[in-house]
Design a protein around this motif. Structure first.
Motif: not given
Length: 288
Positions: A152-160, A85-93, A124-128
Motif C-alpha cells: 500500500s505504501h509503495r503504491l501511494k508513493r507513485q502519486a508523484v 510535512t504532514r503528508g499521507w505517509w504519516e499514517e504509516y508511522r 515507482l513503476l511496480q504493479t501491486a
C-alpha cells in the motif's frame, strides 16, 4: 508519561546539515552563529541536526550572515523550512520503518527522478502484484499484514507520477530485470504491459540496458537519484538488505551522476527499449 519524541525526518536533517556546512565554510562556531540569532549554542545544535524547526526568514538571515551568495540555494533551503510535512505517509508511522516514510517525503519534494535498476523493476513503476511478490520474497519473511502495508505504501508513493504536475522520471532498466519472472509469468506480463503504458507518457522515459551492453559501472548497485530544487540538494537512495541508505555528500553525488551517464550511454533509446519490452511481454503472454 512523557510524550513520545518523534525523530526529525531526512528532509529536516538535510536542511540542518546544509546550514552547518554553510557555517563551517566561514569558520564560524555554532556559539557565534547562535549569538547572532540571539540563541544558545544548544539551540543552534538542534537546528543543525534537524531537531528544531527554523523559519524561512531565519534561514535567509543565516545564509547571508554566512556570506552565501547563491540565491537559488538560499531560496531552496528556505523552502525546506516549516517543520515536518504532514503528508499521507504519516499514517504509516506506527506500522513501517521510519526510513520508508523518509523516502516517501523525499520523493514528494523531488524535482525529478533518475533511476538505475538491474534485477527488479523500480518501486515507482511496480504493479501491486509485482510489489507483493517482491516483499513476499524477503528474508526473514514479513507477516502477511506487513506485506500489505508495504505494498500500500509503495503504491501511494507513485502519486508523484500523476496529477496536474507529475514529476519527470527517467529509468534505466537492465534486460535481466524483465526476464526475472517475479510472481510468475502472469504477474510479470502485467508488469511489462504497465511499463509499456508508462513509457508512452511524456513525463516517463524508459531506457533498456541489453545483455550485450557488457559490464555495468562500479558494482552495478541499483540506485534512485532524486533531483532537488538545486543541484546541491540532490539525493541518492540505495536499497540494501540492511535498509535504505540516503546519500547527499557532494562528492558521492558527483560519482553517481557519472555512473548514471555511463549507464545511459550503454542503454537503448526510448523507442528501441519499448520494442524490446513488448517482445519480452509477448513471449510471456504466449505462456500464460
Amino acid at each position: 508519561m512523557a510524550p513520545k519524541t518523534v525523530p526529525p525526518t531526512a528532509r529536516q536533517r538535510r536542511l540542518g546539515r546544509e546550514l552547518r556546512r554553510l557555517r563551517e565554510q566561514t569558520d564560524m562556531t555554532a556559539t557565534e552563529a547562535g549569538a547572532f540569532l540571539g540563541a544558545s549554542q544548544g539551540r543552534m545544535s538542534n537546528i543543525e541536526t534537524g531537531r528544531y524547526a527554523v523559519s524561512a526568514d531565519r534561514v535567509r538571515t543565516l545564509a547571508h550572515h554566512y556570506r552565501c551568495t547563491d540565491q537559488g540555494l538560499i531560496e531552496a533551503l528556505a523552502g525546506m523550512t516549516g517543520g515536518r510535512t504532514r503528508g499521507w505517509w504519516e499514517e504509516y508511522r506506527e506500522v513501517l520503518p521510519h526510513q520508508m516514510l523518509d523516502i516517501a517525503e523525499l520523493e514528494y519534494h523531488a524535482a525529478g527522478f533518475r533511476i538505475a535498476a538491474n534485477f527488479y523493476v523500480p518501486g515507482l513503476l511496480q504493479t501491486a502484484q509485482y510489489a507483493r511478490a517482491v516483499f513476499a520474497a524477503y528474508v526473514p519473511s514479513f507477516p502477511p499484514h506487513e506485506v500489505e502495508h508495504r505494498v500500500s505504501h509503495r503504491l501511494k508513493r507513485q502519486a508523484v507520477l500523476y496529477g496536474e504536475k507529475p514529476t519527470p522520471l527517467t529509468a534505466i532498466l537492465h534486460e535481466a530485470a524483465l526476464h526475472m519472472e517475479v510472481g510468475g509469468p502472469a504477474v510479470m506480463y502485467e508488469q511489462l504491459e504497465y511499463l509499456i503504458e508508462m513509457s508512452e507518457r511524456g513525463d516517463v522515459t524508459l531506457l533498456l540496458t541489453p545483455f550485450g551492453a557488457g559490464a555495468l559501472p562500479n558494482s552495478g548497485q541499483p540506485f534512485d537519484y532524486l533531483e532537488g530544487a538545486v543541484t546541491q540538494l540532490d539525493t541518492v537512495l540505495l536499497d540494501t538488505d540492511h535498509g535504505s541508505e540516503i546519500i547527499d555528500a557532494e562528492a558521492k553525488l558527483a560519482t553517481y551522476r557519472a555512473i548514471w551517464d555511463r549507464m545511459a550511454s550503454g542503454a537503448l533509446g526510448p523507442e528501441s527499449s519499448r520494442r524490446s519490452i513488448r517482445r519480452i511481454a509477448q513471449g510471456l503472454k504466449e505462456r500464460t
